[in-house]
Motif scaffolding. Structure first.
Motif, PDB file in Angstrom:
ATOM      1  N   PRO A  88       4.010  28.393   9.002  1.00 49.52           N
ATOM      2  CA  PRO A  88       2.957  27.487   8.512  1.00 49.52           C
ATOM      3  C   PRO A  88       2.670  26.344   9.498  1.00 49.52           C
ATOM      4  CG  PRO A  88       4.427  28.052   6.726  1.00 49.52           C
ATOM      5  CD  PRO A  88       5.044  28.607   7.983  1.00 49.52           C
ATOM      6  N   LEU A  89       3.716  25.854  10.181  1.00 51.82           N
ATOM      7  CA  LEU A  89       3.488  24.808  11.172  1.00 51.82           C
ATOM      8  C   LEU A  89       2.677  25.361  12.344  1.00 51.82           C
ATOM      9  CD1 LEU A  89       3.819  21.982  12.303  1.00 51.82           C
ATOM     10  CD2 LEU A  89       6.074  22.653  13.150  1.00 51.82           C
ATOM     11  N   ILE A  90       3.017  26.539  12.815  1.00 55.84           N
ATOM     12  CA  ILE A  90       2.243  27.160  13.904  1.00 55.84           C
ATOM     13  C   ILE A  90       0.787  27.331  13.476  1.00 55.84           C
ATOM     14  CG2 ILE A  90       1.884  29.336  15.160  1.00 55.84           C
ATOM     15  CD1 ILE A  90       4.953  29.541  15.411  1.00 55.84           C
ATOM     16  N   HIS A  91       0.563  27.829  12.270  1.00 64.65           N
ATOM     17  CA  HIS A  91      -0.814  28.018  11.782  1.00 64.65           C
ATOM     18  C   HIS A  91      -1.547  26.681  11.669  1.00 64.65           C
ATOM     19  CE1 HIS A  91       0.635  32.051   9.963  1.00 64.65           C
ATOM     20  NE2 HIS A  91       0.295  32.181  11.228  1.00 64.65           N
ATOM     21  N   SER A  92      -0.827  25.633  11.271  1.00 67.30           N
ATOM     22  CA  SER A  92      -1.420  24.302  11.181  1.00 67.30           C
ATOM     23  C   SER A  92      -1.788  23.777  12.569  1.00 67.30           C
ATOM     24  CB  SER A  92      -0.426  23.346  10.503  1.00 67.30           C
ATOM     25  OG  SER A  92      -0.896  22.036  10.530  1.00 67.30           O
ATOM     26  N   LEU A  93      -0.915  24.013  13.549  1.00 64.07           N
ATOM     27  CA  LEU A  93      -1.210  23.575  14.919  1.00 64.07           C
ATOM     28  C   LEU A  93      -2.414  24.329  15.487  1.00 64.07           C
ATOM     29  CD1 LEU A  93       2.438  23.311  16.324  1.00 64.07           C
ATOM     30  CD2 LEU A  93       0.911  21.423  15.697  1.00 64.07           C
ATOM     31  N   VAL A  94      -2.542  25.606  15.138  1.00 64.35           N
ATOM     32  CA  VAL A  94      -3.713  26.378  15.553  1.00 64.35           C
ATOM     33  C   VAL A  94      -4.961  25.802  14.884  1.00 64.35           C
ATOM     34  CG1 VAL A  94      -4.868  28.630  15.392  1.00 64.35           C
ATOM     35  CG2 VAL A  94      -2.454  28.513  16.084  1.00 64.35           C
ATOM     36  N   ALA A  95      -4.886  25.562  13.580  1.00 63.83           N
ATOM     37  CA  ALA A  95      -6.038  25.031  12.831  1.00 63.83           C
ATOM     38  C   ALA A  95      -6.467  23.660  13.364  1.00 63.83           C
ATOM     39  CB  ALA A  95      -5.700  24.930  11.342  1.00 63.83           C
ATOM     40  N   ASP A  96      -5.498  22.864  13.827  1.00 60.69           N
ATOM     41  CA  ASP A  96      -5.802  21.531  14.370  1.00 60.69           C
ATOM     42  C   ASP A  96      -6.246  21.574  15.827  1.00 60.69           C
ATOM     43  OD1 ASP A  96      -5.149  20.433  11.920  1.00 60.69           O
ATOM     44  OD2 ASP A  96      -3.125  19.816  12.540  1.00 60.69           O
ATOM     45  N   GLY A  97      -6.253  22.769  16.420  1.00 66.82           N
ATOM     46  CA  GLY A  97      -6.686  22.911  17.803  1.00 66.82           C
ATOM     47  C   GLY A  97      -5.661  22.446  18.831  1.00 66.82           C
ATOM     48  N   LEU A  98      -4.396  22.322  18.418  1.00 69.73           N
ATOM     49  CA  LEU A  98      -3.359  21.862  19.338  1.00 69.73           C
ATOM     50  C   LEU A  98      -2.727  23.014  20.118  1.00 69.73           C
ATOM     51  CD1 LEU A  98      -1.666  19.183  17.048  1.00 69.73           C
ATOM     52  CD2 LEU A  98      -3.466  18.865  18.757  1.00 69.73           C
ATOM     53  N   ILE A  99      -2.727  24.193  19.500  1.00 70.72           N
ATOM     54  CA  ILE A  99      -2.315  25.409  20.199  1.00 70.72           C
ATOM     55  C   ILE A  99      -3.329  26.493  19.850  1.00 70.72           C
ATOM     56  CG2 ILE A  99       0.137  24.773  20.173  1.00 70.72           C
ATOM     57  CD1 ILE A  99       0.614  26.850  17.975  1.00 70.72           C
ATOM     58  N   GLU A 100      -3.319  27.562  20.650  1.00 69.88           N
ATOM     59  CA  GLU A 100      -4.232  28.658  20.382  1.00 69.88           C
ATOM     60  C   GLU A 100      -3.515  29.972  20.607  1.00 69.88           C
ATOM     61  OE1 GLU A 100      -7.505  28.044  23.040  1.00 69.88           O
ATOM     62  OE2 GLU A 100      -6.288  28.355  24.833  1.00 69.88           O
ATOM     63  N   GLN A 101      -3.984  30.970  19.886  1.00 72.72           N
ATOM     64  CA  GLN A 101      -3.421  32.305  20.048  1.00 72.72           C
ATOM     65  C   GLN A 101      -4.061  32.942  21.274  1.00 72.72           C
ATOM     66  OE1 GLN A 101      -3.468  34.651  16.493  1.00 72.72           O
ATOM     67  NE2 GLN A 101      -2.948  36.531  17.594  1.00 72.72           N
ATOM     68  N   VAL A 102      -3.239  33.621  22.068  1.00 70.43           N
ATOM     69  CA  VAL A 102      -3.731  34.318  23.251  1.00 70.43           C
ATOM     70  C   VAL A 102      -3.368  35.784  23.132  1.00 70.43           C
ATOM     71  CG1 VAL A 102      -3.667  32.313  24.767  1.00 70.43           C
ATOM     72  CG2 VAL A 102      -1.654  33.750  24.575  1.00 70.43           C
ATOM     73  N   PRO A 103      -4.130  36.653  23.773  1.00 71.35           N
ATOM     74  CA  PRO A 103      -3.825  38.084  23.673  1.00 71.35           C
ATOM     75  C   PRO A 103      -2.454  38.402  24.258  1.00 71.35           C
ATOM     76  CG  PRO A 103      -5.920  37.696  24.801  1.00 71.35           C
ATOM     77  CD  PRO A 103      -5.285  36.370  24.589  1.00 71.35           C
ATOM     78  N   ASP A 104      -1.755  39.310  23.609  1.00 68.33           N
ATOM     79  CA  ASP A 104      -0.468  39.806  24.109  1.00 68.33           C
ATOM     80  C   ASP A 104      -0.786  40.811  25.201  1.00 68.33           C
ATOM     81  OD1 ASP A 104       2.051  40.717  24.579  1.00 68.33           O
ATOM     82  OD2 ASP A 104       2.362  41.583  22.597  1.00 68.33           O
ATOM     83  N   GLU A 105      -0.268  40.572  26.375  1.00 63.58           N
ATOM     84  CA  GLU A 105      -0.606  41.437  27.502  1.00 63.58           C
ATOM     85  C   GLU A 105       0.411  42.550  27.711  1.00 63.58           C
ATOM     86  OE1 GLU A 105      -1.505  38.970  30.861  1.00 63.58           O
ATOM     87  OE2 GLU A 105      -2.972  37.828  29.718  1.00 63.58           O
ATOM     88  N   GLN A 106       1.279  42.795  26.729  1.00 62.98           N
ATOM     89  CA  GLN A 106       2.228  43.912  26.841  1.00 62.98           C
ATOM     90  C   GLN A 106       1.463  45.223  26.744  1.00 62.98           C
ATOM     91  OE1 GLN A 106       4.947  43.240  23.569  1.00 62.98           O
ATOM     92  NE2 GLN A 106       6.605  42.937  25.037  1.00 62.98           N
ATOM     93  N   GLN A 107       1.865  46.167  27.557  1.00 63.06           N
ATOM     94  CA  GLN A 107       1.242  47.481  27.486  1.00 63.06           C
ATOM     95  C   GLN A 107       1.767  48.217  26.264  1.00 63.06           C
ATOM     96  OE1 GLN A 107       2.102  49.374  31.176  1.00 63.06           O
ATOM     97  NE2 GLN A 107       0.785  48.012  32.366  1.00 63.06           N
TER      98      GLN A 107
END
Length: 188
Positions: free
Chosen positions: A41-60
């Motif tokens: 929930p903290l990670i989701h809150s940080l994403v919602a607040d624009g403090l962190i963002e999800q990036v694509p996983d580059e694993q094959q």
């Protein structure tokens, strides 16, 4: 404290939630754990607040382990960097988690100015002196308490003096860090 930890870890490089969870639980020790129900929930809150963002996983595809799900990777944003430095500058409130919060700041010293390092170390020194005064008062109070049974007084004093010794050791440690930082400044 957990927000500061996440932002500090992501300042170095993108990570997935599982790795953040593993590192954080390693830091806080074997008797306390951060649950997934607190972390995500903290990670989701940080994403919602624009403090962190999800990036694509580059694993094959063939490299993925487990159930084949892609891990959600996160990185800090510019707003997150500003928030990280703001949290580093804010004084830590005196609480049972003070030392853990201090350690979280201390582990990020490589990212902040010497002036801010001095400030944080001096705040920790002040916190330790506050705790030392409290323990000294407890030793004095218990020593004078005629209503307390002798055996109880004996063990209370052993405990309080032990705690006082630990706090004084920590005070010497932080004073040495302050002195080392000061000497580094002179040598430059």
């Amino acid at each position: 404290m957990t927000e500061l930890f996440i932002l500090g870890e992501l300042t170095g490089s993108p990570m997935h939630g599982y790795l953040l969870h593993t590192i954080l639980n390693g830091i806080i020790g074997p008797t306390r754990k951060i649950s997934w129900g607190v972390l995500y929930p903290l990670i989701h809150s940080l994403v919602a607040d624009g403090l962190i963002e999800q990036v694509p996983d580059e694993q094959q595809e063939g490299v993925r382990q487990g159930r084949g799900k892609k891990k959600k990777m996160y990185r800090i944003t510019e707003d997150g960097r500003r928030r990280f430095f703001q949290l580093m500058e804010e004084p830590i409130p005196y609480s049972p988690d003070y030392e853990l919060h201090f350690y979280t700041k201390f582990s990020n010293f490589d990212m902040i100015s010497r002036e801010l390092q001095f400030l944080i170390l001096h705040q920790y020194k002040d916190y330790l002196r506050f705790e030392i005064r409290h323990e000294e008062e407890r030793v004095e109070s218990v020593s004078k308490d005629e209503m307390m049974p002798d055996a109880e007084r004996h063990y209370n004093l052993i405990w309080f003096r032990h705690r006082l010794d630990k706090l004084r050791f920590d005070e010497e440690w932080v004073l040495q860090l302050i002195n080392n930082l000061r000497m580094e400044g002179i040598e430059r």
